[in-house]
Design a protein around this motif. Structure first.
Motif, PDB file in Angstrom:
ATOM      1  N   ALA A 120       0.838  -1.208   0.000  1.00  0.00           N
ATOM      2  CA  ALA A 120       0.000   0.000   0.000  1.00  0.00           C
ATOM      3  C   ALA A 120       0.870   1.254   0.000  1.00  0.00           C
ATOM      4  O   ALA A 120       0.554   2.246  -0.673  1.00  0.00           O
ATOM      5  CB  ALA A 120      -0.940  -0.021   1.203  1.00  0.00           C
ATOM      6  N   CYS A 121       1.969   1.230   0.749  1.00  0.00           N
ATOM      7  CA  CYS A 121       2.907   2.362   0.735  1.00  0.00           C
ATOM      8  C   CYS A 121       3.493   2.545  -0.660  1.00  0.00           C
ATOM      9  O   CYS A 121       3.604   3.673  -1.159  1.00  0.00           O
ATOM     10  CB  CYS A 121       4.045   2.137   1.729  1.00  0.00           C
ATOM     11  N   LYS A 122       3.825   1.426  -1.295  1.00  0.00           N
ATOM     12  CA  LYS A 122       4.412   1.507  -2.645  1.00  0.00           C
ATOM     13  C   LYS A 122       3.427   2.115  -3.637  1.00  0.00           C
ATOM     14  O   LYS A 122       3.827   2.767  -4.591  1.00  0.00           O
ATOM     15  CB  LYS A 122       4.852   0.108  -3.114  1.00  0.00           C
ATOM     16  N   ARG A 123       2.132   1.877  -3.379  1.00  0.00           N
ATOM     17  CA  ARG A 123       1.112   2.477  -4.249  1.00  0.00           C
ATOM     18  C   ARG A 123       0.829   3.923  -3.873  1.00  0.00           C
ATOM     19  O   ARG A 123      -0.012   4.578  -4.497  1.00  0.00           O
ATOM     20  CB  ARG A 123      -0.199   1.668  -4.158  1.00  0.00           C
ATOM     21  N   GLY A 124       1.483   4.418  -2.816  1.00  0.00           N
ATOM     22  CA  GLY A 124       1.319   5.808  -2.410  1.00  0.00           C
ATOM     23  C   GLY A 124       0.088   6.069  -1.574  1.00  0.00           C
ATOM     24  O   GLY A 124      -0.346   7.217  -1.429  1.00  0.00           O
ATOM     25  N   GLU A 125      -0.507   5.013  -0.991  1.00  0.00           N
ATOM     26  CA  GLU A 125      -1.714   5.198  -0.182  1.00  0.00           C
ATOM     27  C   GLU A 125      -1.357   5.663   1.217  1.00  0.00           C
ATOM     28  O   GLU A 125      -0.418   5.164   1.828  1.00  0.00           O
ATOM     29  CB  GLU A 125      -2.494   3.873  -0.114  1.00  0.00           C
ATOM     30  N   GLN A 126      -2.143   6.620   1.725  1.00  0.00           N
ATOM     31  CA  GLN A 126      -1.902   7.152   3.057  1.00  0.00           C
ATOM     32  C   GLN A 126      -2.154   6.091   4.116  1.00  0.00           C
ATOM     33  O   GLN A 126      -3.106   5.322   4.024  1.00  0.00           O
ATOM     34  CB  GLN A 126      -2.822   8.338   3.323  1.00  0.00           C
ATOM     35  N   VAL A 127      -1.303   6.080   5.143  1.00  0.00           N
ATOM     36  CA  VAL A 127      -1.461   5.120   6.231  1.00  0.00           C
ATOM     37  C   VAL A 127      -2.262   5.775   7.356  1.00  0.00           C
ATOM     38  O   VAL A 127      -2.120   6.964   7.625  1.00  0.00           O
ATOM     39  CB  VAL A 127      -0.083   4.607   6.714  1.00  0.00           C
ATOM     40  N   VAL A 128      -3.127   4.992   7.977  1.00  0.00           N
ATOM     41  CA  VAL A 128      -4.023   5.489   9.026  1.00  0.00           C
ATOM     42  C   VAL A 128      -3.665   4.822  10.343  1.00  0.00           C
ATOM     43  O   VAL A 128      -3.467   3.613  10.399  1.00  0.00           O
ATOM     44  CB  VAL A 128      -5.497   5.162   8.676  1.00  0.00           C
ATOM     45  N   LYS A 129      -3.582   5.639  11.389  1.00  0.00           N
ATOM     46  CA  LYS A 129      -3.371   5.080  12.719  1.00  0.00           C
ATOM     47  C   LYS A 129      -4.749   4.951  13.361  1.00  0.00           C
ATOM     48  O   LYS A 129      -5.385   5.959  13.668  1.00  0.00           O
ATOM     49  CB  LYS A 129      -2.477   6.014  13.527  1.00  0.00           C
TER      50      LYS A 129
END
Ligand SMILES: [Zn+2]
Length: 192
Positions: free
Chosen positions: A175-184
């Motif tokens: 998901a990071c590689k696809r540039g998607e924001q990470v949610v805590k």
């Protein structure tokens, strides 16, 4: 209760979220579990408890024991369904112990119940604390095993549903590689 019914109950109550999450371990995962959100409904907790108890009907279990806080609600329901006593362990200075006057008699046939097994660490610590008091811990159980069946707790482990969703370092996160924001989860903090 079938595995997919369990997962469906979690999704309905927001206890299982799918997306791109930063876990408290610092790792990223596409699934986030917050069991308290399904266990806030006593009917759901009771149904999971009965379903776990079905696996242990013939074993004359008492007590059921759970690690605080996460295991208490489901452990209590399993004990109710088995007609067993229920006790819990909690950490004191990092060490899992029986407090509050709880005790076990030597040889008492004991089942350890958790909400979610991730690494199996708190289940193992609970088993060790009970054995140190003489209990005969015969098995462990959880609603969900998110270790893909890999967690070893030293006794047979029964889970109503098993997830095999890896938690990965951000450098290995698709998901990071696809540039998607990470949610805590549980906070408004959003980063990358
Ligand atoms: Zn990521």
């Amino acid at each position: 209760m079938q595995s997919d019914q369990v997962i469906e109950k979690f999704k309905e109550t927001g206890a299982l979220l799918e997306g791109h999450f930063l876990l408290s371990s610092g790792l990223h995962s596409s699934v986030y579990l917050q069991c308290a959100l399904v266990l806030q409904y006593p009917e759901e907790a009771a149904a999971f408890g009965r379903s776990i108890a079905e696996h242990f009907r013939e074993q004359n279990i008492s007590p059921v024991a759970s690690p605080a806080i996460g295991g208490i609600v489901i452990g209590h329901e399993v004990a109710r369904a088995l007609g067993a006593r229920f006790i819990w362990t909690e950490r004191q200075d990092g060490e899992m112990t029986l407090r509050r006057g709880f005790s076990v008699s030597p040889g008492e046939v004991t089942l350890v119940v958790e909400d979610v097994v991730t690494t199996g660490g708190s289940t193992r610590d609970t088993i060790a604390a009970l054995r140190a008091k003489g209990a005969q811990v015969v098995a462990a159980a959880s609603i969900i095993d998110r270790s893909a069946g890999k967690a070893a707790v030293g006794v047979p482990l029964v889970s109503l549903a098993t997830l095999s969703v890896p938690a990965v370092d951000s450098s290995n996160c698709d998901a990071c590689k696809r540039g998607e924001q990470v949610v805590k989860p549980g906070s408004r903090t959003v980063g990358k």
